[in-house]
Design a protein around this motif. Structure first.
Motif, PDB file in Angstrom:
ATOM      1  N   CYS A  27       0.909  -1.250  -0.075  1.00 46.15           N
ATOM      2  CA  CYS A  27      -0.100  -0.052  -0.066  1.00 46.15           C
ATOM      3  C   CYS A  27       0.887   1.002  -0.040  1.00 46.15           C
ATOM      4  N   CYS A  28       0.325   2.487  -0.280  1.00 43.84           N
ATOM      5  CA  CYS A  28       0.900   3.739  -0.196  1.00 43.84           C
ATOM      6  C   CYS A  28       0.270   4.798   0.716  1.00 43.84           C
ATOM      7  N   PHE A  29       1.171   5.615   1.180  1.00 46.23           N
ATOM      8  CA  PHE A  29       0.523   6.629   2.048  1.00 46.23           C
ATOM      9  C   PHE A  29       1.151   7.868   1.334  1.00 46.23           C
ATOM     10  N   LYS A  30       0.205   8.664   0.847  1.00 44.43           N
ATOM     11  CA  LYS A  30       0.414  10.088   0.345  1.00 44.43           C
ATOM     12  C   LYS A  30      -0.334  11.167   0.464  1.00 44.43           C
ATOM     13  N   THR A  31      -1.327  11.048   1.365  1.00 43.47           N
ATOM     14  CA  THR A  31      -2.573  11.922   1.679  1.00 43.47           C
ATOM     15  C   THR A  31      -2.042  12.850   2.842  1.00 43.47           C
ATOM     16  N   ALA A  32      -2.564  14.086   2.762  1.00 44.64           N
ATOM     17  CA  ALA A  32      -1.936  15.057   3.862  1.00 44.64           C
ATOM     18  C   ALA A  32      -2.525  14.529   5.124  1.00 44.64           C
ATOM     19  N   ASP A  82      -9.047  10.985   5.502  1.00 44.97           N
ATOM     20  CA  ASP A  82      -8.460   9.530   4.924  1.00 44.97           C
ATOM     21  C   ASP A  82      -6.998   9.364   4.976  1.00 44.97           C
ATOM     22  N   SER A  83      -6.125  10.079   5.628  1.00 41.64           N
ATOM     23  CA  SER A  83      -4.742   9.646   5.978  1.00 41.64           C
ATOM     24  C   SER A  83      -4.719   8.610   7.076  1.00 41.64           C
ATOM     25  N   ILE A  84      -5.811   8.478   8.084  1.00 36.01           N
ATOM     26  CA  ILE A  84      -5.777   7.726   9.076  1.00 36.01           C
ATOM     27  C   ILE A  84      -6.169   6.187   8.520  1.00 36.01           C
ATOM     28  N   SER A  85      -7.154   6.100   7.735  1.00 41.36           N
ATOM     29  CA  SER A  85      -7.308   4.809   7.189  1.00 41.36           C
ATOM     30  C   SER A  85      -6.059   4.195   6.187  1.00 41.36           C
ATOM     31  N   ARG A 129      -2.256  -0.679  -3.809  1.00 40.29           N
ATOM     32  CA  ARG A 129      -3.356  -0.056  -3.545  1.00 40.29           C
ATOM     33  C   ARG A 129      -3.101   1.287  -3.228  1.00 40.29           C
ATOM     34  N   LEU A 130      -4.080   2.360  -3.495  1.00 42.57           N
ATOM     35  CA  LEU A 130      -4.030   3.616  -3.259  1.00 42.57           C
ATOM     36  C   LEU A 130      -5.149   4.418  -3.116  1.00 42.57           C
ATOM     37  N   VAL A 131      -5.184   5.483  -2.238  1.00 41.24           N
ATOM     38  CA  VAL A 131      -6.289   6.254  -2.182  1.00 41.24           C
ATOM     39  C   VAL A 131      -6.211   7.401  -2.960  1.00 41.24           C
ATOM     40  N   LEU A 132      -7.016   7.851  -3.777  1.00 39.35           N
ATOM     41  CA  LEU A 132      -6.852   9.020  -4.748  1.00 39.35           C
ATOM     42  C   LEU A 132      -8.009   9.759  -5.078  1.00 39.35           C
ATOM     43  N   VAL A 133      -7.872  11.145  -5.281  1.00 36.49           N
ATOM     44  CA  VAL A 133      -9.203  11.881  -5.824  1.00 36.49           C
ATOM     45  C   VAL A 133      -9.371  11.382  -7.352  1.00 36.49           C
TER      46      VAL A 133
END
Length: 146
Positions: free
Chosen positions: A69-74, A79-82, A119-123
């Motif tokens: 997974c990756c973490f890139k959110t402020a 969303d940074s928490i999850s 997996r990554l979370v993005l807008v």
């Protein structure tokens, strides 16, 4: 003992809220709103709320055995928490991507490919940019990204 900073309200946190006697209602973190109404406000998130969100995430979008997974959110965005604790609390590796790289799509795609991120979370706007970048025949294909 609680120390009050200048201009801070007189409202004190209880020992349970700060985790001295931790339970589900204890404050896990405080996130501040953007202040779009003029004054940023601190929103207290309980351990129960954070764990409920993570449990939903794990059940709805289960991790693959070897998924990276990756973490890139402020850190100031909820969303940074999850994005941080979702993978780490399940034993999955987490690639931390600096803000400067997230703002350069070619560098971001290269890191995602090199680190085999699945997996990554993005807008939506970033998703669109990545899809357009991948249309270049020379661009990495992100074969691990689900």
């Amino acid at each position: 003992m609680f120390y009050q900073m200048e201009n801070e309200s007189d409202e004190e946190l209880t020992p349970i809220e700060v985790g001295l006697n931790a339970n589900g209602s204890s404050v896990a973190m405080v996130l501040y709103t953007s202040g779009s109404t003029g004054v940023p406000k601190g929103v207290r998130l309980s351990h129960r709320a954070v764990l409920n969100r993570l449990a939903w995430q794990w059940a709805t979008f289960p991790y693959q055995k070897e998924e990276v997974c990756c973490f890139k959110t402020a850190l100031t965005f909820v969303d940074s928490i999850s994005e941080i604790f979702g993978p780490l609390l399940t034993g999955h590796p987490l690639v931390v991507i600096p803000k400067a790289i997230t703002q350069a799509v070619d560098e971001l795609v290269n890191v995602l490919e090199r680190e085999s991120v699945g997996r990554l979370v993005l807008v939506p706007s970033l998703l669109r940019t990545i899809i357009l970048h991948r249309s270049d025949p020379q661009a990495p294909k992100l074969k691990n990204l689900r």
